[in-house]
Design a protein around this motif. Structure first.
Motif, PDB file in Angstrom:
ATOM      1  N   SER A 355      14.617  -7.817  22.362  1.00  0.00           N
ATOM      2  CA  SER A 355      15.402  -6.586  22.200  1.00  0.00           C
ATOM      3  C   SER A 355      15.028  -5.536  23.235  1.00  0.00           C
ATOM      4  CB  SER A 355      15.219  -6.028  20.787  1.00  0.00           C
ATOM      5  OG  SER A 355      13.884  -5.569  20.591  1.00  0.00           O
ATOM      6  N   TYR A 356      13.758  -5.546  23.684  1.00  0.00           N
ATOM      7  CA  TYR A 356      13.304  -4.552  24.660  1.00  0.00           C
ATOM      8  C   TYR A 356      13.427  -5.049  26.098  1.00  0.00           C
ATOM      9  CZ  TYR A 356      11.463  -1.346  21.155  1.00  0.00           C
ATOM     10  OH  TYR A 356      11.350  -0.442  20.122  1.00  0.00           O
ATOM     11  N   LEU A 357      13.176  -6.324  26.328  1.00  0.00           N
ATOM     12  CA  LEU A 357      13.129  -6.843  27.693  1.00  0.00           C
ATOM     13  C   LEU A 357      14.283  -7.772  28.030  1.00  0.00           C
ATOM     14  CD1 LEU A 357       9.280  -7.447  27.927  1.00  0.00           C
ATOM     15  CD2 LEU A 357      10.589  -5.537  28.851  1.00  0.00           C
ATOM     16  N   GLY A 358      15.091  -8.097  27.038  1.00  0.00           N
ATOM     17  CA  GLY A 358      16.297  -8.872  27.295  1.00  0.00           C
ATOM     18  C   GLY A 358      16.077 -10.323  27.620  1.00  0.00           C
ATOM     19  N   GLN A 359      14.909 -10.849  27.365  1.00  0.00           N
ATOM     20  CA  GLN A 359      14.609 -12.254  27.633  1.00  0.00           C
ATOM     21  C   GLN A 359      13.440 -12.695  26.764  1.00  0.00           C
ATOM     22  OE1 GLN A 359      13.095 -12.672  31.740  1.00  0.00           O
ATOM     23  NE2 GLN A 359      12.986 -10.439  31.785  1.00  0.00           N
ATOM     24  N   THR A 360      13.221 -13.994  26.718  1.00  0.00           N
ATOM     25  CA  THR A 360      12.127 -14.511  25.910  1.00  0.00           C
ATOM     26  C   THR A 360      10.801 -14.261  26.620  1.00  0.00           C
ATOM     27  OG1 THR A 360      12.225 -16.692  26.940  1.00  0.00           O
ATOM     28  CG2 THR A 360      13.624 -16.317  25.005  1.00  0.00           C
ATOM     29  N   PRO A 361       9.687 -14.275  25.904  1.00  0.00           N
ATOM     30  CA  PRO A 361       8.372 -14.057  26.544  1.00  0.00           C
ATOM     31  C   PRO A 361       8.085 -15.052  27.654  1.00  0.00           C
ATOM     32  CG  PRO A 361       8.197 -13.858  24.164  1.00  0.00           C
ATOM     33  CD  PRO A 361       9.571 -14.351  24.442  1.00  0.00           C
ATOM     34  N   SER A 362       8.375 -16.329  27.428  1.00  0.00           N
ATOM     35  CA  SER A 362       8.088 -17.337  28.456  1.00  0.00           C
ATOM     36  C   SER A 362       8.943 -17.115  29.697  1.00  0.00           C
ATOM     37  CB  SER A 362       8.322 -18.743  27.886  1.00  0.00           C
ATOM     38  OG  SER A 362       9.649 -18.863  27.389  1.00  0.00           O
ATOM     39  N   SER A 363      10.209 -16.754  29.502  1.00  0.00           N
ATOM     40  CA  SER A 363      11.083 -16.485  30.653  1.00  0.00           C
ATOM     41  C   SER A 363      10.597 -15.268  31.422  1.00  0.00           C
ATOM     42  CB  SER A 363      12.518 -16.256  30.174  1.00  0.00           C
ATOM     43  OG  SER A 363      13.035 -17.403  29.560  1.00  0.00           O
ATOM     44  N   TYR A 364      10.146 -14.259  30.711  1.00  0.00           N
ATOM     45  CA  TYR A 364       9.640 -13.040  31.355  1.00  0.00           C
ATOM     46  C   TYR A 364       8.433 -13.356  32.228  1.00  0.00           C
ATOM     47  CZ  TYR A 364       7.217  -8.564  31.793  1.00  0.00           C
ATOM     48  OH  TYR A 364       6.564  -7.465  32.290  1.00  0.00           O
ATOM     49  N   ILE A 365       7.515 -14.151  31.693  1.00  0.00           N
ATOM     50  CA  ILE A 365       6.293 -14.478  32.445  1.00  0.00           C
ATOM     51  C   ILE A 365       6.629 -15.296  33.678  1.00  0.00           C
ATOM     52  CG2 ILE A 365       4.133 -15.785  32.328  1.00  0.00           C
ATOM     53  CD1 ILE A 365       3.950 -14.952  29.386  1.00  0.00           C
ATOM     54  N   LYS A 366       7.551 -16.247  33.550  1.00  0.00           N
ATOM     55  CA  LYS A 366       7.924 -17.086  34.697  1.00  0.00           C
ATOM     56  C   LYS A 366       8.534 -16.239  35.807  1.00  0.00           C
ATOM     57  CE  LYS A 366       8.686 -21.360  32.116  1.00  0.00           C
ATOM     58  NZ  LYS A 366       9.710 -22.358  31.663  1.00  0.00           N
ATOM     59  N   ARG A 367       9.352 -15.248  35.438  1.00  0.00           N
ATOM     60  CA  ARG A 367      10.012 -14.437  36.444  1.00  0.00           C
ATOM     61  C   ARG A 367       9.084 -13.395  37.056  1.00  0.00           C
ATOM     62  NH1 ARG A 367      15.936 -13.151  33.671  1.00  0.00           N
ATOM     63  NH2 ARG A 367      16.631 -15.331  33.548  1.00  0.00           N
ATOM     64  N   GLN A 368       8.195 -12.838  36.247  1.00  0.00           N
ATOM     65  CA  GLN A 368       7.327 -11.785  36.734  1.00  0.00           C
ATOM     66  C   GLN A 368       6.081 -12.295  37.449  1.00  0.00           C
ATOM     67  OE1 GLN A 368       7.949  -8.454  36.611  1.00  0.00           O
ATOM     68  NE2 GLN A 368       9.956  -8.905  35.719  1.00  0.00           N
ATOM     69  N   TYR A 369       5.624 -13.467  37.041  1.00  0.00           N
ATOM     70  CA  TYR A 369       4.351 -13.937  37.573  1.00  0.00           C
ATOM     71  C   TYR A 369       4.461 -15.338  38.194  1.00  0.00           C
ATOM     72  CZ  TYR A 369       2.756 -10.044  34.741  1.00  0.00           C
ATOM     73  OH  TYR A 369       2.590  -8.789  34.206  1.00  0.00           O
ATOM     74  N   ALA A 370       5.650 -15.646  38.685  1.00  0.00           N
ATOM     75  CA  ALA A 370       5.829 -16.943  39.344  1.00  0.00           C
ATOM     76  C   ALA A 370       5.070 -16.976  40.653  1.00  0.00           C
ATOM     77  CB  ALA A 370       7.308 -17.199  39.593  1.00  0.00           C
TER      78      ALA A 370
END
Length: 371
Positions: A355-370
């Motif tokens: 609801s806050y970041l618009g994506q799942t936690p795993s997707s967020y980590i992959k995009r931010q810390y790839a």
């Protein structure tokens, strides 16, 4: 002709008397949702009539019983609207009149009109029509339309439960047992109707089930309504706390009080970090800052423009993101980190995160810390 008095008759008499007793007693339970209990009392009276009417027509073939019992099927079209009205008042403590718009009662009115027309036949003529199969289509229409009506109102009750969950954080300041009770009512009633639908379908295409049919279902519904009544009598605390509208508390706190509570709140959140407690409730936090749950709820809603859960979960989410930045997700699972910061379930954590970041936690980590 009447049958000899039996154990079943004794059960029916006790059932009818218990229904009336519960309907009366519910009026005298103090500090409860009286609006909902009035509707429940009506349901209990209806259940008592059902127990009498559904059996009496077939066991006591005398004229006056026949005349009365023919109208009992109209109840089939009343249970759904009244059950829906009960759940609405139970969940939202509505103070409106204990009635629904008239269109909810059109099916029952049509049935009563038809039954009145059928009174032109004597009891012997009626049973002759029944034995000749002349009423088969009528019985099919009554049972099918009644079953469909109950299913539609059960769906409406499920939607009420969902609405309650959506708005409860905005309107109430406590964890409520009401939703669990409402879900039990709706879910159990839905299960009963599914069994009835299966029985009805089988009876139309194959054969009649000897121990699970139209008559037994009526008794089942009556017992189910009685169960609700007994639960309401045994655990009245479930119904004691109504919704509190924010509109009624728009000027609840003075500016001085707001300033004091805000400073206390920030201390306990930022310094004591109470949001890390997974079982933290509004009542606990209100006690910590020396105020009432209603005052704290008002402060959060009107000053911070957040519900209690939104306010606390924002800090939990921020703490989770700090742990991700510190690469702690390489040492622990995401769920373990979520529990460390105060979330108490995977579903709640995922819902808040998305609801806050618009994506799942795993997707967020992959995009931010790839890498």
């Amino acid at each position: 002709m009447t049958n000899n008095f039996s154990v079943l008759d004794l059960f029916l008499v006790l059932g009818i008397s218990q229904g009336i007793f519960l309907a009366v007693v519910l009026f005298f339970i103090p500090n409860t949702n009286k609006s909902a209990n009035k509707v429940l009392s009506l349901l209990l009276v209806i259940a008592a009539v059902m127990l009498f009417g559904r059996i009496a027509l077939y066991r006591y073939q005398v004229e006056w019983v026949y005349r009365l019992a023919l109208f009992v099927d109209a109840i089939l079209y009343l249970i759904g609207p009244i059950m829906y009205m009960y759940q609405r008042k139970l969940l939202f403590s509505e103070k409106t009149s204990a009635t629904l718009p008239l269109y909810h009662f059109i099916p029952a009115t049509i049935h009563i009109a038809y039954t009145t027309y059928m009174l032109k036949y004597s009891i012997d003529e009626y049973f002759e029509l029944y034995q000749n199969g002349a009423l088969q289509l009528t019985f099919f229409i009554v049972e099918f339309s009644g079953l469909l009506s109950l299913l539609l109102y059960t769906i409406a009750c499920f939607k009420l439960n969902q609405k309650y969950i959506r708005v409860k954080n905005e309107l109430i300041s406590y964890e409520s047992k009401i939703i669990k009770f409402s879900r039990f009512i709706t879910g159990s009633f839905a299960a009963l109707l599914v069994l009835w639908a299966i029985s009805f379908t089988i009876s139309q295409v194959a054969f009649h089930l000897p121990y699970f049919n139209y008559q037994i279902i009526w008794i089942g519904i009556s017992i189910f309504i009685y169960t609700i009544g007994f639960y309401s009598l045994k655990q009245p605390e479930v119904f004691q706390v109504p919704f509190e509208s924010k509109a009624k508390t728009s000027a609840r706190l003075s500016q001085e009080k707001i300033t004091i509570l805000t400073k206390r709140l920030e201390f306990y959140i930022n310094e004591e970090r109470v949001f890390l407690q997974p079982d933290l409730t509004l009542k606990d936090l209100a006690s910590a800052i020396d105020t009432t749950p209603n005052d704290l709820s008002w402060l959060l809603n009107n000053v911070f423009h957040k519900t209690f859960y939104e306010y606390v979960n924002e800090f939990r989410l921020a703490e989770f993101l700090k742990k991700i930045e510190s690469n702690e997700h390489h040492k622990k699972t995401l769920l373990a980190l979520a529990f460390d910061v105060g979330f108490n379930s995977k579903s709640t954590f995922n819902k808040v995160f998305k609801s806050y970041l618009g994506q799942t936690p795993s997707s967020y980590i992959k995009r931010q810390y790839a890498v």
